[in-house]
Scaffold this active site. Structure first.
Site, PDB file in Angstrom:
ATOM      1  N   LYS A  52       0.840  -1.204   0.000  1.00  0.00           N
ATOM      2  CA  LYS A  52       0.000   0.000   0.000  1.00  0.00           C
ATOM      3  C   LYS A  52       0.878   1.260   0.000  1.00  0.00           C
ATOM      4  O   LYS A  52       0.611   2.215  -0.730  1.00  0.00           O
ATOM      5  CB  LYS A  52      -0.945  -0.019   1.213  1.00  0.00           C
ATOM      6  N   GLN A  96      -4.738  -1.612   9.684  1.00  0.00           N
ATOM      7  CA  GLN A  96      -4.542  -2.936   9.083  1.00  0.00           C
ATOM      8  C   GLN A  96      -5.072  -4.004  10.047  1.00  0.00           C
ATOM      9  O   GLN A  96      -4.703  -4.045  11.214  1.00  0.00           O
ATOM     10  CB  GLN A  96      -3.038  -3.153   8.797  1.00  0.00           C
ATOM     11  N   ASP A 119     -11.146   2.721   4.056  1.00  0.00           N
ATOM     12  CA  ASP A 119     -11.377   1.276   3.969  1.00  0.00           C
ATOM     13  C   ASP A 119     -12.876   0.955   3.956  1.00  0.00           C
ATOM     14  O   ASP A 119     -13.263  -0.172   3.668  1.00  0.00           O
ATOM     15  CB  ASP A 119     -10.721   0.559   5.163  1.00  0.00           C
TER      16      ASP A 119
END
Ligand code: NAD
Length: 282
Positions: A52, A96, A119
């Site tokens: 990422k 994450q 997200d």
């Protein structure tokens, strides 16, 4: 059979975002910023975060990674999120997953400012997604929708079957397909007779995490097959949840693993960060 080339499409999207980043900087002086929080030393998670970071760098998005030890307290993670919520140079915040067992992940995700929730895991954004409103949709299912669009596959009226019903993959995937007017079956670990659902699907989307879960006889002739699963075999090979070799002989379209949905997920993270930056209030 047509291979759905997520790798190629993600490259095209990245090139587009790279141009948009330059335009945003020129027109409004904004450089999109992404903050990533990673807790512990799970190797796969660190690999994803590196990918990422690299993708952000490629397109000119500023990124900052907060690496925290697994012994960190709930309070300390929450403090970092609060700081990132307030930081005017940060447009997107990503935690994450998975988080260590002693951390309440739901509370963490709910603390992220919904306007920075790139997200798309915040219940506010998920609720908007289910209602078909503008929102940040989770990157993996959003990537699947982009891939379908690229190949001019319209879900409208199709019998879709989503196997896997997690909050980050299966449920939002089903919501996006329903919003696109597919008729959606959602299957999970307690589904009786999985095959009776999968074999009727014109569009089969699988995100479970079990290699070879979907065998040839479970798939309709000519089906469109999207494999979200990522599994590392003992010999080091990466495979999806679908028996690619056999199922690809029956499918009309199929995603490879790797090179299908995976790269699209990262492209959608960049796209969501860009969207958040455009909505930045300055
Ligand atoms: P998860 O473990 O949270 O959820 C798995 C889901 O599969 C659950 O709903 C469970 O009920 C269901 N399931 C388990 N066994 C089943 C079975 N035998 N039959 C039917 N359903 C079954 O996992 P997740 O986070 O949703 O991830 C799923 C897979 O997708 C994993 O392989 C993960 O690595 C992969 N993934 C890929 C990407 C990508 O970018 N390609 C992104 C996220 C996750």
């Amino acid at each position: 059979m047509v291979l759905l080339d997520g790798k190629g499409l993600s490259q095209k999207i990245k090139e587009r975002i790279k141009r948009e980043v330059v335009e945003l900087k020129e027109s409004r002086g904004i450089i999109p910023g992404l903050a990533v929080i990673i807790v512990g030393d799970d190797r796969a998670s660190h690999t994803y975060v590196k990918m990422k970071e690299r993708a952000c760098e490629e397109v000119g998005i500023y990124s900052i990674v907060h690496k925290m030890p697994s012994s960190i307290s709930q309070h300390e993670i929450e403090e970092t999120i609060t700081l990132m919520n307030r930081n005017p140079n940060i447009d997107g915040i990503l935690v994450q997953l998975p988080l260590p067992d002693h951390i309440d992940a739901t509370r963490i995700l709910e603390l992220i400012d919904p306007a920075k929730d790139v997200d798309g895991f915040h219940p506010y954004n998920f609720g908007r997604l289910v209602q078909g409103l503008d929102t940040f949709a989770p990157c993996t299912p959003l990537g699947v929708m982009e891939l379908l669009k690229e190949y001019r596959i319209d879900p409208k009226g199709l019998n879709a079957c989503v196997v896997g019903a997690s909050n980050i993959v299966g449920k939002p995937m089903a919501a996006l397909l329903l919003n696109a007017f597919a008729t959606v079956d959602i299957c999970h670990i307690y589904t009786k007779d999985l095959q009776s659902h999968t074999e009727r699907a014109d569009l089969l989307v699988v995100g479970v995490g079990k290699p070879h879960l979907i065998r040839e006889e479970m798939v309709k002739e000519g089906a469109i097959v999207i494999d979200i699963g990522i599994n590392k075999l003992d010999d080091g090979r990466l495979v999806g949840d679908v028996d690619f070799e056999r199922v690809s002989r029956k499918a009309s379209y199929i995603t490879p693993v790797p090179g299908g949905v995976g790269p699209m997920t990262i492209a959608m993270l960049l796209s969501n960060t860009m969207k958040a930056a455009r909505q930045r209030k300055v």
